[in-house]
Scaffold this motif. Structure first.
Motif, PDB file in Angstrom:
ATOM      1  N   CYS A  48      -7.644   5.779   4.086  1.00 41.11           N
ATOM      2  CA  CYS A  48      -6.822   4.646   3.693  1.00 41.11           C
ATOM      3  C   CYS A  48      -7.579   3.879   2.618  1.00 41.11           C
ATOM      4  O   CYS A  48      -8.671   4.278   2.211  1.00 41.11           O
ATOM      5  N   ASN A  49      -6.998   2.768   2.165  1.00 38.57           N
ATOM      6  CA  ASN A  49      -7.735   1.849   1.302  1.00 38.57           C
ATOM      7  C   ASN A  49      -7.855   0.521   2.050  1.00 38.57           C
ATOM      8  O   ASN A  49      -7.360   0.399   3.180  1.00 38.57           O
ATOM      9  N   CYS A  50      -8.487  -0.458   1.465  1.00 39.09           N
ATOM     10  CA  CYS A  50      -8.721  -1.717   2.180  1.00 39.09           C
ATOM     11  C   CYS A  50      -7.414  -2.370   2.612  1.00 39.09           C
ATOM     12  O   CYS A  50      -7.330  -2.931   3.705  1.00 39.09           O
ATOM     13  N   SER A  51      -6.391  -2.287   1.783  1.00 41.01           N
ATOM     14  CA  SER A  51      -5.135  -2.965   2.114  1.00 41.01           C
ATOM     15  C   SER A  51      -4.351  -2.260   3.221  1.00 41.01           C
ATOM     16  O   SER A  51      -3.493  -2.871   3.841  1.00 41.01           O
ATOM     17  N   THR A  52      -4.647  -0.994   3.503  1.00 40.87           N
ATOM     18  CA  THR A  52      -3.923  -0.277   4.562  1.00 40.87           C
ATOM     19  C   THR A  52      -4.803   0.024   5.783  1.00 40.87           C
ATOM     20  O   THR A  52      -4.370   0.729   6.685  1.00 40.87           O
ATOM     21  N   LEU A  53      -6.013  -0.537   5.807  1.00 42.28           N
ATOM     22  CA  LEU A  53      -6.942  -0.246   6.910  1.00 42.28           C
ATOM     23  C   LEU A  53      -6.385  -0.687   8.261  1.00 42.28           C
ATOM     24  O   LEU A  53      -6.411   0.079   9.227  1.00 42.28           O
ATOM     25  N   VAL A  54      -5.879  -1.903   8.365  1.00 42.12           N
ATOM     26  CA  VAL A  54      -5.379  -2.394   9.650  1.00 42.12           C
ATOM     27  C   VAL A  54      -4.223  -1.526  10.135  1.00 42.12           C
ATOM     28  O   VAL A  54      -4.190  -1.113  11.299  1.00 42.12           O
ATOM     29  N   GLU A  55      -3.300  -1.213   9.240  1.00 44.27           N
ATOM     30  CA  GLU A  55      -2.168  -0.345   9.601  1.00 44.27           C
ATOM     31  C   GLU A  55      -2.652   1.026  10.066  1.00 44.27           C
ATOM     32  O   GLU A  55      -2.158   1.573  11.048  1.00 44.27           O
ATOM     33  N   THR A  56      -3.638   1.578   9.376  1.00 45.88           N
ATOM     34  CA  THR A  56      -4.190   2.887   9.745  1.00 45.88           C
ATOM     35  C   THR A  56      -4.831   2.828  11.128  1.00 45.88           C
ATOM     36  O   THR A  56      -4.623   3.718  11.952  1.00 45.88           O
ATOM     37  N   LEU A  57      -5.596   1.781  11.393  1.00 44.79           N
ATOM     38  CA  LEU A  57      -6.240   1.635  12.697  1.00 44.79           C
ATOM     39  C   LEU A  57      -5.210   1.494  13.817  1.00 44.79           C
ATOM     40  O   LEU A  57      -5.403   2.019  14.913  1.00 44.79           O
ATOM     41  N   GLN A  58      -4.113   0.809  13.545  1.00 44.64           N
ATOM     42  CA  GLN A  58      -3.090   0.597  14.569  1.00 44.64           C
ATOM     43  C   GLN A  58      -2.286   1.864  14.858  1.00 44.64           C
ATOM     44  O   GLN A  58      -1.814   2.055  15.973  1.00 44.64           O
TER      45      GLN A  58
END
Length: 87
Positions: A48-58
């Motif tokens: 992912c990139n920094c802006s999609t990290l939270v979404e990826t983790l979830q």
């Protein structure tokens, strides 16, 4: 989770750890993205990139990742022997 450096990725994968790599998408000629995409296509990492990290983790499913195959340094040594005419 790791910033994507080839050495860091391979070291983590060789230890059998699941890996999410975070791409620095501000880099010119982004080799990080190429490596991450290939490792992802092969089933070894999520990226992912920094802006999609939270979404990826979830939404991640680490059980979908394949174990990284062990290295085979003896094959590389044989290749070098052939290149330099030692075999």
């Amino acid at each position: 989770v790791s910033l994507l450096g080839a050495g860091s990725c391979l070291e983590t994968l060789e230890k059998g750890k699941p890996l999410i790599v975070v791409i620095n998408d501000k880099l010119m000629d982004n080799h990080q993205l190429e490596l991450a995409k290939q490792l992802h296509r092969d089933g070894y990492v999520l990226y992912c990139n920094c802006s999609t990290l939270v979404e990826t983790l979830q939404s991640m499913d680490l059980s979908a990742l394949k174990p990284f195959p062990p290295g085979q340094p003896e094959k590389f040594a044989l290749f070098l022997d052939k290149v330099f005419g030692l075999q």
